[in-house]
Design a protein around this motif. Structure first.
Motif, short mmCIF file in Angstrom:
data_model
loop_
_atom_site.label_atom_id
_atom_site.label_comp_id
_atom_site.label_asym_id
_atom_site.label_seq_id
_atom_site.Cartn_x
_atom_site.Cartn_y
_atom_site.Cartn_z
N LEU A 48 -11.59 9.89 -24.16
CA LEU A 48 -12.75 9.34 -24.86
C LEU A 48 -12.77 9.77 -26.33
CD1 LEU A 48 -15.57 9.68 -22.16
CD2 LEU A 48 -14.20 7.67 -22.78
N SER A 49 -12.27 10.96 -26.63
CA SER A 49 -12.16 11.40 -28.03
C SER A 49 -11.17 10.52 -28.79
CB SER A 49 -11.72 12.86 -28.10
OG SER A 49 -12.70 13.71 -27.55
N PHE A 50 -10.05 10.21 -28.13
CA PHE A 50 -9.03 9.32 -28.70
C PHE A 50 -9.65 7.95 -28.98
CE2 PHE A 50 -5.75 6.10 -28.33
CZ PHE A 50 -4.65 6.64 -28.99
N SER A 51 -10.33 7.40 -27.99
CA SER A 51 -10.95 6.08 -28.12
C SER A 51 -12.04 6.06 -29.19
CB SER A 51 -11.55 5.66 -26.76
OG SER A 51 -12.23 4.43 -26.86
N LYS A 52 -12.85 7.11 -29.22
CA LYS A 52 -13.95 7.19 -30.18
C LYS A 52 -13.44 7.20 -31.62
CE LYS A 52 -18.01 10.00 -31.36
NZ LYS A 52 -18.78 11.23 -31.02
N SER A 53 -12.35 7.91 -31.85
CA SER A 53 -11.81 8.00 -33.21
C SER A 53 -11.39 6.63 -33.73
CB SER A 53 -10.62 8.97 -33.25
OG SER A 53 -9.49 8.42 -32.58
N LEU A 54 -10.88 5.78 -32.83
CA LEU A 54 -10.46 4.43 -33.22
C LEU A 54 -11.66 3.50 -33.39
CD1 LEU A 54 -7.41 4.16 -30.80
CD2 LEU A 54 -7.29 4.28 -33.30
N LYS A 55 -12.64 3.65 -32.53
CA LYS A 55 -13.83 2.79 -32.60
C LYS A 55 -14.73 3.12 -33.78
CE LYS A 55 -13.86 1.67 -27.68
NZ LYS A 55 -14.55 1.78 -26.38
N GLN A 56 -14.49 4.26 -34.42
CA GLN A 56 -15.26 4.64 -35.60
C GLN A 56 -14.48 4.45 -36.90
OE1 GLN A 56 -16.48 8.69 -34.77
NE2 GLN A 56 -18.33 8.02 -33.69
N SER A 57 -13.24 3.97 -36.79
CA SER A 57 -12.40 3.80 -37.97
C SER A 57 -12.68 2.47 -38.67
CB SER A 57 -10.92 3.87 -37.58
OG SER A 57 -10.11 3.55 -38.69
N ASN A 58 -13.00 2.54 -39.95
CA ASN A 58 -13.23 1.33 -40.75
C ASN A 58 -11.99 0.91 -41.53
OD1 ASN A 58 -16.01 0.76 -40.13
ND2 ASN A 58 -16.56 2.58 -41.33
N GLN A 59 -10.86 1.52 -41.23
CA GLN A 59 -9.61 1.15 -41.90
C GLN A 59 -9.29 -0.32 -41.61
OE1 GLN A 59 -6.25 3.60 -40.86
NE2 GLN A 59 -4.78 2.31 -41.93
N VAL A 60 -8.87 -1.05 -42.62
CA VAL A 60 -8.52 -2.46 -42.48
C VAL A 60 -7.01 -2.59 -42.48
CG1 VAL A 60 -8.67 -4.76 -43.50
CG2 VAL A 60 -10.64 -3.21 -43.62
N ILE A 61 -6.49 -3.31 -41.49
CA ILE A 61 -5.05 -3.53 -41.42
C ILE A 61 -4.77 -5.02 -41.25
CG2 ILE A 61 -4.57 -1.26 -40.44
CD1 ILE A 61 -4.22 -2.64 -37.71
N GLU A 62 -3.57 -5.41 -41.61
CA GLU A 62 -3.14 -6.80 -41.40
C GLU A 62 -2.39 -6.86 -40.08
OE1 GLU A 62 0.07 -9.22 -43.67
OE2 GLU A 62 -1.84 -9.61 -44.67
N THR A 63 -2.87 -7.69 -39.16
CA THR A 63 -2.26 -7.76 -37.85
C THR A 63 -1.37 -8.98 -37.73
OG1 THR A 63 -4.14 -8.99 -36.92
CG2 THR A 63 -4.22 -6.59 -36.79
N THR A 64 -0.37 -8.85 -36.87
CA THR A 64 0.55 -9.95 -36.58
C THR A 64 0.50 -10.23 -35.08
OG1 THR A 64 2.04 -9.25 -38.34
CG2 THR A 64 2.93 -10.76 -36.69
N ASP A 65 0.04 -11.41 -34.71
CA ASP A 65 -0.04 -11.79 -33.31
C ASP A 65 1.17 -12.63 -32.95
OD1 ASP A 65 -2.48 -10.56 -32.62
OD2 ASP A 65 -3.60 -12.18 -33.59
N LEU A 66 2.08 -12.05 -32.13
CA LEU A 66 3.29 -12.77 -31.73
C LEU A 66 3.05 -13.61 -30.49
CD1 LEU A 66 5.91 -9.92 -32.29
CD2 LEU A 66 5.30 -11.80 -33.82
N GLY A 67 1.92 -13.33 -29.79
CA GLY A 67 1.59 -14.09 -28.58
C GLY A 67 0.41 -15.00 -28.85
N LYS A 68 -0.52 -15.04 -27.90
CA LYS A 68 -1.68 -15.90 -28.03
C LYS A 68 -2.75 -15.32 -28.96
CE LYS A 68 -1.01 -19.57 -25.40
NZ LYS A 68 -1.22 -20.95 -25.84
N GLY A 69 -2.68 -13.99 -29.18
CA GLY A 69 -3.64 -13.37 -30.09
C GLY A 69 -5.00 -13.15 -29.46
N SER A 70 -6.00 -12.94 -30.30
CA SER A 70 -7.35 -12.64 -29.83
C SER A 70 -8.24 -13.87 -29.91
CB SER A 70 -7.96 -11.53 -30.68
OG SER A 70 -9.33 -11.38 -30.41
N THR A 71 -9.11 -14.05 -28.92
CA THR A 71 -10.06 -15.17 -28.95
C THR A 71 -11.32 -14.78 -29.69
OG1 THR A 71 -10.99 -14.49 -26.84
CG2 THR A 71 -9.24 -16.13 -26.78
N VAL A 72 -11.47 -13.48 -30.02
CA VAL A 72 -12.67 -13.03 -30.72
C VAL A 72 -12.55 -13.32 -32.20
CG1 VAL A 72 -14.09 -11.03 -31.28
CG2 VAL A 72 -13.11 -11.24 -29.00
#
Length: 259
Positions: A48-72
């Motif tokens: 949960l500490s691992f997960s929390k650190s990511l869910k609180q990160s406002n860092q912006v990254i450029e993602t590459t979707d090689l499959g279907k990607g996200s529907t959100v």
């Protein structure tokens, strides 16, 4: 398109609920109960500490979707916290992954689709001396996951970067068998069936396959329905979005639907 997807998923949810199995054989019931067990306190705290650190990160990254990607969102630039909230396993699914690894004492685990690594740490903490090989196609997402693994001292995880169509073959060639394989990448029927058939060559008597997002689309639902009919599969579960396969010959040959 997005509205049609949500309508379809709502339909699948209703169908799933209407087909919930309340009467199961004793072996299956025993397995199901073990999958609902709580994770040990020390391991749960670290996850949960691992997960929390990511869910609180406002860092912006450029993602590459090689499959279907996200529907959100289909934006290429995304906040890490948004990826963690929308494209990672929730606590219930994480617990099932963790307990499946613990159930069959999985020492050699493969994950197809790391994302930020939240599902990876659920898998990697279940059994002492386990080894998790995880594949991720997006360079920047991979780097976030790697940094987080190092930060929280997850040293039993090996991340392989690159297109799954290439990296999966390379990993399978180097391994005799996997105790557990988690499929969570390239959400389309052709690739899902292709990965399944390739990985079938690397099962042992206790192997377990887990598929995420089996109700993600018409394609994924169709792929899952085809997979559970394979002669090698001896038992399958569905937990709404997740499908689980067993290959042990002493199990009853049936598909069960659970909440």
């Amino acid at each position: 398109m997005k509205l049609e997807m949500y309508i379809f998923r709502t339909y699948l949810l209703i169908v799933h609920i209407l087909n919930i199995d309340f009467f199961v054989d004793s072996k299956t019931l025993e397995i199901k109960k073990k999958l609902m067990n709580e994770i040990a306190t020390d391991k749960k705290k670290k996850i949960l500490s691992f997960s929390k650190s990511l869910k609180q990160s406002n860092q912006v990254i450029e993602t590459t979707d090689l499959g279907k990607g996200s529907t959100v969102t289909h934006l290429r630039k995304r906040k890490v916290c948004d990826i963690a909230k929308n494209s990672s396993v929730n606590i219930k699914i994480g617990k099932i992954l963790h307990n499946l690894s613990k159930f069959n004492n999985a020492k050699n685990i493969l994950e197809i689709g790391t994302s930020l690594g939240i599902s990876t740490v659920y898998l990697s903490t279940a059994v002492n001396c386990s080894k998790v090989t995880t594949l991720e196609g997006c360079e920047n997402t991979s780097n976030i996951a790697l940094n987080s693994f190092d930060k929280f001292n997850f040293y039993n995880i090996k991340l392989v970067k690159g297109n799954f169509n290439l990296t999966l073959d390379e990993v399978l060639e180097k391994t005799d068998s996997f105790d557990l394989i988690f499929f969570d990448g390239n959400h389309n029927k052709i690739d899902t069936l292709n990965y399944f058939n390739k990985c079938l060559k690397k099962i042992n008597s206790k192997s377990i396959f887990v598929f995420d997002d089996i109700n993600w689309s018409i394609e994924m639902k169709s792929a899952w329905n085809q997979i559970i009919k394979n002669d090698v599969v001896t038992l399958s579960f569905t937990f709404l979005r997740v499908g689980v396969l067993f290959f042990k010959k002493d199990l009853q040959n049936k598909n069960y639907n659970f909440l």
